[in-house]
Write a protein that holds these residues in place. Structure first.
Motif, PDB file in Angstrom:
ATOM      1  N   SER A 218       0.846  -1.209   0.000  1.00 33.42           N
ATOM      2  CA  SER A 218       0.000   0.000   0.000  1.00 33.42           C
ATOM      3  C   SER A 218       0.878   1.254   0.000  1.00 33.42           C
ATOM      4  CB  SER A 218      -0.942  -0.005   1.204  1.00 33.42           C
ATOM      5  OG  SER A 218      -0.231   0.237   2.405  1.00 33.42           O
ATOM      6  N   ILE A 219       2.013   1.180   0.683  1.00 32.95           N
ATOM      7  CA  ILE A 219       2.911   2.348   0.735  1.00 32.95           C
ATOM      8  C   ILE A 219       3.592   2.544  -0.623  1.00 32.95           C
ATOM      9  CG2 ILE A 219       4.948   3.306   1.892  1.00 32.95           C
ATOM     10  CD1 ILE A 219       3.945   1.531   4.327  1.00 32.95           C
ATOM     11  N   LEU A 220       3.996   1.437  -1.228  1.00 26.78           N
ATOM     12  CA  LEU A 220       4.589   1.521  -2.569  1.00 26.78           C
ATOM     13  C   LEU A 220       3.581   2.124  -3.551  1.00 26.78           C
ATOM     14  CD1 LEU A 220       6.750   0.878  -4.669  1.00 26.78           C
ATOM     15  CD2 LEU A 220       5.895  -1.454  -4.777  1.00 26.78           C
ATOM     16  N   PHE A 221       2.338   1.682  -3.445  1.00 27.47           N
ATOM     17  CA  PHE A 221       1.297   2.164  -4.356  1.00 27.47           C
ATOM     18  C   PHE A 221       1.076   3.675  -4.187  1.00 27.47           C
ATOM     19  CE2 PHE A 221      -3.088   3.150  -5.461  1.00 27.47           C
ATOM     20  CZ  PHE A 221      -3.180   2.604  -6.729  1.00 27.47           C
ATOM     21  N   ILE A 222       1.014   4.116  -2.941  1.00 32.29           N
ATOM     22  CA  ILE A 222       0.758   5.553  -2.707  1.00 32.29           C
ATOM     23  C   ILE A 222       1.948   6.377  -3.222  1.00 32.29           C
ATOM     24  CG2 ILE A 222       1.657   5.900  -0.359  1.00 32.29           C
ATOM     25  CD1 ILE A 222      -1.732   7.108  -1.232  1.00 32.29           C
ATOM     26  N   GLY A 223       3.157   5.817  -3.135  1.00 27.72           N
ATOM     27  CA  GLY A 223       4.343   6.504  -3.669  1.00 27.72           C
ATOM     28  C   GLY A 223       4.198   6.749  -5.167  1.00 27.72           C
ATOM     29  N   GLY A 322       8.414   1.958   0.476  1.00 24.04           N
ATOM     30  CA  GLY A 322       7.381   0.964   0.171  1.00 24.04           C
ATOM     31  C   GLY A 322       7.963  -0.202  -0.606  1.00 24.04           C
ATOM     32  N   ALA A 323       8.813   0.098  -1.585  1.00 19.90           N
ATOM     33  CA  ALA A 323       9.408  -0.969  -2.399  1.00 19.90           C
ATOM     34  C   ALA A 323      10.293  -1.865  -1.534  1.00 19.90           C
ATOM     35  CB  ALA A 323      10.221  -0.360  -3.537  1.00 19.90           C
ATOM     36  N   TYR A 324      11.101  -1.227  -0.681  1.00 23.55           N
ATOM     37  CA  TYR A 324      12.006  -1.999   0.181  1.00 23.55           C
ATOM     38  C   TYR A 324      11.212  -2.934   1.100  1.00 23.55           C
ATOM     39  CZ  TYR A 324      15.524  -3.124   3.632  1.00 23.55           C
ATOM     40  OH  TYR A 324      16.369  -3.809   4.465  1.00 23.55           O
ATOM     41  N   TRP A 325      10.200  -2.354   1.761  1.00 22.59           N
ATOM     42  CA  TRP A 325       9.416  -3.171   2.698  1.00 22.59           C
ATOM     43  C   TRP A 325       8.613  -4.242   1.978  1.00 22.59           C
ATOM     44  CZ3 TRP A 325       7.868   2.039   5.254  1.00 22.59           C
ATOM     45  CH2 TRP A 325       8.856   2.400   6.181  1.00 22.59           C
ATOM     46  N   THR A 326       8.160  -3.919   0.743  1.00 18.87           N
ATOM     47  CA  THR A 326       7.406  -4.919  -0.029  1.00 18.87           C
ATOM     48  C   THR A 326       8.300  -6.125  -0.321  1.00 18.87           C
ATOM     49  OG1 THR A 326       6.074  -3.193  -1.042  1.00 18.87           O
ATOM     50  CG2 THR A 326       6.075  -5.324  -2.134  1.00 18.87           C
TER      51      THR A 326
END
Lengths: 338, 183
Positions: A218-223, A322-326
């Motif tokens: 979700s964080i990657l997406f919002i980025g 977001g990418a890192y955590w994903t």
């Protein structure tokens, strides 16, 4: 020239930051001491695991206390749980319990006590700067509103939750006007309150590993949406950010509940504790949103014209984190199985 | 024992928030940042931009130097006189040249950062979150206040800003008196 040097540096920093900061998991230790007679106690100790490693903390009881048998232990998703019978020569009430190693562990311990001859559970928060607490007597436990610790835990969870804050930042950045901001923040608040409540009460259970991966995604997406917004492009979510806020609010609510579930909620004060934790989270969220808006306004008042690449820094930070955590959570999901 | 100084306090929310709280619970630091923000705001948006650029940077440099060298002195009288003087400048609502403002801001930031550095042990490993907290607090507080002062042109507000400056100066002079009495 400045752009050529700074852009790669900022991208590198954005890539390294999530590694250094890491998404926050709320896992304070949890110690429950319930009197079964004047000087015997049922002890429950939840030792938090940080990335699979047990934190080096342990409760220390007075010297005249001893476990009656080896403790039962079992492993939960992010904690080791020990149960034991404790026997003391003198009653524990009015005496000190300390937590060894707490000062350097970077966490806290929630202590819940039910003294002898009362049904009231007293909740105390033991912090690193003073890693000890006095066990209240029955009359003190009847009087003190210890459940207020959950309010502080709610505020703490959001203020230390870099992942949740980045999502909020992203939502604020893609909103175009005040009315839409109100709708978006309200949708996020309502949604995460619903899932926090149903999950904390136990109506819905979500497995931890997929949940973590979905939150990271979700964080990657919002980025990516912030980048799209900065480029002047549009999409369904940019036109209706409140829909996105609602969906992601539901998701992040499960994340909040996971932390709360690890602590366990006191049965007789379940609703109040849940409400206070939720209010704490909303306070933290609102403070953060107001601060971001105030800063945005101040930059406008000072007539600061940021270059385009500076305006992209928040989007890069959110996207890279977001990418890192994903990747990290997906690898852990694959390794551990669903 | 110098007056109006505090050690790094623990909020229980971690190093970053400890750093932020340190700024807000150390009266001399808080009064200096407030005074400089009011002063920069009185110079208009350009003053605010200059403050935002120089104050956090100089504070951070001072802090890093203070932590690294660990000199054990606090210069209580100098710092108190400094924020009192800033208060006087605000109360007088003086127009300063950008160069003079830059010098005042950078000098104050370096000095106060240096003193902060003495009270904060440097992080053994990882990010120095307390330093980041202090510098972020300085940046956010100074930009919010200076922007508001620079953007508001009403007479009543200008008078209120000057009154605030006079209070900062008064607090400083009171502290100087107490310093001499304590000595």
């Amino acid at each position: 020239m400045v752009r050529r040097v700074l852009v790669p540096l900022l991208m590198l920093a954005a890539l390294l930051m999530p590694r250094l900061v890491s998404a926050h998991d709320l896992f304070p230790g949890f110690l429950e001491v319930q009197a079964t007679s004047a000087s015997t106690y049922q002890v429950l100790w939840k030792l938090p695991l940080l990335q699979g490693q047990r934190l080096p903390i342990a409760p220390r009881f007075p010297d005249d206390c001893a476990l009656q048998s080896a403790p039962d232990s079992r492993q939960e998703a992010s904690a080791l749980v020990y149960r034991a019978e404790l026997s003391c020569r003198e009653p524990l009430e009015g005496r000190l319990i300390s937590i060894d190693g707490l000062a350097s562990a970077g966490t806290e311990v929630l202590l819940r006590v039910r003294p002898w001859q009362t049904e009231a559970l007293q909740t105390l928060l033991i912090q690193p700067e003073q890693p000890e607490a006095v066990i209240p007597t029955a009359s003190e436990a009847d009087q003190q509103p210890g459940v207020w610790s959950y309010l502080r835990l709610g505020i703490e969870h959001i203020l230390l939750g870099v992942d949740h804050l980045l999502l909020l930042l992203g939502l604020v950045l893609i909103v175009r006007d005040g009315w839409m901001l109100l709708k978006t923040v309200t949708a996020f608040t309502l949604a995460n309150s619903i899932t926090l409540s149903v999950s904390a009460i136990g109506i819905v259970q979500v497995p931890v590993a997929p949940l973590n991966a979905a939150i990271a995604l979700s964080i990657l997406f919002i980025g990516t949406e912030v980048v799209r917004f900065r480029r002047g492009q549009t999409s369904f979510t940019l036109r209706h950010p409140w829909v996105l806020a609602c969906g992601f609010g539901l998701l992040h609510g499960f994340g909040y509940a996971r932390g709360l579930a690890e602590l366990g909620l006191p049965h007789h004060e379940l609703l109040l504790a849940l409400l206070l934790f939720n209010v704490g989270i909303e306070i933290g969220q609102d403070v953060f949103v107001v601060l971001v808006l105030a800063l945005e306004r101040a930059f406008r008042q000072l007539q600061i014209r940021w270059p385009f690449w500076v305006r992209c820094v928040p989007a890069w930070t959110i996207g890279c984190a977001g990418a890192y955590w994903t990747i990290e959570t997906t690898v852990s999901l694959i390794k551990g199985g669903v | 024992m110098p007056l109006l100084f505090a050690h790094l306090m623990q909020t229980g929310f971690g190093g970053f928030y400890d750093g932020v709280a340190h700024l807000f619970l150390t009266p001399s630091d808080l009064l200096l940042v407030l005074g400089l923000a009011l002063l920069a705001g009185q110079q208009g948006p350009q003053g605010g931009r200059l403050l935002l650029t120089l104050l956090p940077l100089s504070w951070w440099i001072g802090l890093a130097v203070g932590q690294h060298w660990g000199l054990d002195f606090t210069l209580a009288l100098l710092t108190t006189m400094l924020f009192s003087s800033v208060g006087v400048l605000v109360a007088l609502s003086l127009r300063l040249s950008p160069l003079l403002l830059a010098f005042t801001v950078a000098g104050s930031g370096l000095l106060f950062g240096l003193i902060n550095g003495f009270t904060m042990p440097s992080a053994a490993s990882g990010l120095p979150l307390d330093v980041l907290g202090v510098v972020s607090g300085v940046a956010v507080l100074s930009v919010l206040i200076s922007a508001q002062v620079a953007a508001t042109r009403s007479n009543g507000f200008c008078i209120a800003v000057r009154v605030a400056g006079s209070w900062i100066a008064a607090a400083g002079f009171l502290s100087v008196g107490m310093l001499f009495k304590a000595a």
